[in-house]
Design a protein around this motif. Sequence first.
Motif, short mmCIF file in Angstrom:
data_model
loop_
_atom_site.label_atom_id
_atom_site.label_comp_id
_atom_site.label_asym_id
_atom_site.label_seq_id
_atom_site.Cartn_x
_atom_site.Cartn_y
_atom_site.Cartn_z
N GLY A 65 -0.32 -0.79 -10.38
CA GLY A 65 0.14 -0.32 -9.34
C GLY A 65 1.57 -0.89 -8.63
N TYR A 66 1.81 -0.59 -7.49
CA TYR A 66 2.65 -1.13 -6.85
C TYR A 66 2.49 -1.15 -5.31
CZ TYR A 66 5.12 -0.56 -10.94
OH TYR A 66 5.55 -0.56 -12.55
N VAL A 82 4.39 -10.21 9.31
CA VAL A 82 3.90 -9.02 9.48
C VAL A 82 4.11 -8.09 8.47
CG1 VAL A 82 3.86 -6.93 11.11
CG2 VAL A 82 3.93 -9.23 12.02
N MET A 83 3.06 -7.33 7.98
CA MET A 83 3.11 -6.43 6.77
C MET A 83 2.78 -5.10 7.05
SD MET A 83 1.56 -9.30 4.03
CE MET A 83 2.07 -8.60 2.63
N GLY A 84 3.63 -4.36 6.30
CA GLY A 84 3.47 -2.93 6.38
C GLY A 84 3.62 -2.50 5.05
N LEU A 85 2.47 -2.46 4.35
CA LEU A 85 2.41 -2.11 2.64
C LEU A 85 1.51 -0.92 2.34
CD1 LEU A 85 2.73 -5.64 1.47
CD2 LEU A 85 4.65 -3.91 1.25
N ASP A 86 1.96 -0.28 1.29
CA ASP A 86 1.26 0.83 0.75
C ASP A 86 0.74 0.29 -0.79
OD1 ASP A 86 0.10 3.78 1.06
OD2 ASP A 86 1.10 3.67 -1.00
N SER A 100 -3.57 1.30 2.62
CA SER A 100 -2.53 0.76 3.49
C SER A 100 -2.88 -0.39 4.34
CB SER A 100 -1.65 2.07 4.21
OG SER A 100 -1.23 2.91 3.76
N VAL A 101 -2.05 -1.13 4.33
CA VAL A 101 -2.17 -2.48 5.41
C VAL A 101 -0.91 -2.53 6.59
CG1 VAL A 101 -1.98 -4.95 5.43
CG2 VAL A 101 -3.38 -3.90 3.68
N GLY A 116 -5.84 2.45 6.44
CA GLY A 116 -5.62 3.95 6.09
C GLY A 116 -5.68 4.05 4.55
N GLY A 117 -5.65 5.03 3.99
CA GLY A 117 -5.63 5.44 2.50
C GLY A 117 -5.50 6.87 2.30
N ARG A 118 -5.30 7.10 1.03
CA ARG A 118 -5.16 8.59 0.38
C ARG A 118 -5.83 8.70 -0.93
NH1 ARG A 118 -0.95 8.89 -3.20
NH2 ARG A 118 0.49 7.13 -3.17
#
Length: 154
Positions: A65-66, A82-86, A100-101, A116-118
């Motif tokens: 994945g990525y 600070v990280m905002g990653l999917d 997600s983070v 969260g997640g999907r």
Amino acid sequence: RVDLEKKVTTNLHFFFHDTISGPDPSAVLVASAVGRTGPLAAFGNLFVVDDPLTEAPDADSPVVGYARGFYMSASRRSVMFVMGLDYGFTAGPFNGSSFSVFSQNPILERELAVVGGRGKFRMAQGFAFLRTHTFNVTSGDAVVEYNVTLFHDE
């Protein structure tokens, strides 16, 4: 309040390849504070990433994945991002799913919050423990080992 006893627990293990050097980087500097130059962690640096996730630490290991999003250096006194990653999976049993983070990533205390997640990870909560596998001081490139625990709907 979320009742974790009614959630499915999934443990994931993979490697995050963050490449900021070379002709085809997976992370690029898109903003930096005026008058600040220097290393990867210079306060105010903002990177956008499309980092491959692999089964093993080797660059030629199968991609699962990525990680896509951003991280920024957000501390004037220490190395902390600070990280905002999917984290989206493109192979294996979680193909088409992501979590997600949005969290601090203090380099010495490497625990991130899953928010969260999907797909199969819908409504995910949890945490990710990180360990730097390799870091090139000259290029800034890194491979980070992830051990993730997710609590999510079935």
